[in-house]
Design a protein around this motif. Structure first.
Motif, PDB file in Angstrom:
ATOM      1  N   UNK A 233      41.573  36.219  45.337  1.00  0.00           N
ATOM      2  CA  UNK A 233      42.037  36.559  43.989  1.00  0.00           C
ATOM      3  C   UNK A 233      41.629  35.483  42.979  1.00  0.00           C
ATOM      4  N   UNK A 234      41.819  34.226  43.356  1.00  0.00           N
ATOM      5  CA  UNK A 234      41.442  33.116  42.477  1.00  0.00           C
ATOM      6  C   UNK A 234      39.932  33.128  42.258  1.00  0.00           C
ATOM      7  N   UNK A 235      39.185  33.321  43.319  1.00  0.00           N
ATOM      8  CA  UNK A 235      37.718  33.384  43.245  1.00  0.00           C
ATOM      9  C   UNK A 235      37.276  34.440  42.233  1.00  0.00           C
ATOM     10  N   UNK A 236      37.830  35.629  42.334  1.00  0.00           N
ATOM     11  CA  UNK A 236      37.443  36.726  41.443  1.00  0.00           C
ATOM     12  C   UNK A 236      37.752  36.410  39.981  1.00  0.00           C
ATOM     13  N   UNK A 237      38.872  35.771  39.730  1.00  0.00           N
ATOM     14  CA  UNK A 237      39.235  35.412  38.351  1.00  0.00           C
ATOM     15  C   UNK A 237      38.370  34.280  37.815  1.00  0.00           C
ATOM     16  N   UNK A 238      38.002  33.350  38.678  1.00  0.00           N
ATOM     17  CA  UNK A 238      37.142  32.242  38.260  1.00  0.00           C
ATOM     18  C   UNK A 238      35.776  32.747  37.822  1.00  0.00           C
ATOM     19  N   UNK A 239      35.241  33.716  38.538  1.00  0.00           N
ATOM     20  CA  UNK A 239      33.919  34.248  38.214  1.00  0.00           C
ATOM     21  C   UNK A 239      33.864  34.844  36.809  1.00  0.00           C
ATOM     22  N   UNK A 240      34.995  35.222  36.255  1.00  0.00           N
ATOM     23  CA  UNK A 240      35.037  35.836  34.932  1.00  0.00           C
ATOM     24  C   UNK A 240      35.114  34.815  33.795  1.00  0.00           C
ATOM     25  N   UNK A 241      35.363  33.549  34.106  1.00  0.00           N
ATOM     26  CA  UNK A 241      35.472  32.528  33.066  1.00  0.00           C
ATOM     27  C   UNK A 241      34.084  32.100  32.582  1.00  0.00           C
ATOM     28  N   UNK A 242      33.938  31.997  31.274  1.00  0.00           N
ATOM     29  CA  UNK A 242      32.653  31.684  30.653  1.00  0.00           C
ATOM     30  C   UNK A 242      32.083  30.338  31.087  1.00  0.00           C
ATOM     31  N   UNK A 243      32.925  29.346  31.221  1.00  0.00           N
ATOM     32  CA  UNK A 243      32.457  27.996  31.550  1.00  0.00           C
ATOM     33  C   UNK A 243      32.067  27.824  33.020  1.00  0.00           C
TER      34      UNK A 243
END
Length: 76
Positions: free
Chosen positions: A17-27
């Motif tokens: 879940x954390x991995x998937x959300x991280x991939x969406x962050x611009x930076x």
């Protein structure tokens, strides 16, 4: 431009879940699930140190399931 590696510990059962959300962050330029004392290693790129700090504090650390982060700023 400032680059940093973020060593992240997630809650049990929350790594994907954390991995998937991280991939969406611009930076976030790259994210990998790893073994060892940390669960994920993230390459972050930002315009300056202030923007990098905001990316970690207001972005990465706000994700549900993130327990701890350790930031290593690239110097060379």
């Amino acid at each position: 431009m400032v680059e940093a590696y973020i060593l992240l510990t997630s809650a049990i059962g929350k790594v994907r879940d954390v991995y998937n959300q991280l991939e969406e962050l611009e930076s976030v330029q790259n994210v990998r699930i790893v073994t060892g004392p940390f669960d994920l290693i993230i390459l972050v790129e930002a315009e300056d140190l202030s923007t990098l700090t905001n990316a970690v504090v207001e972005g990465i650390r706000e994700i549900d399931g993130v327990v701890d982060t350790n930031t290593a700023i690239v110097v060379e």
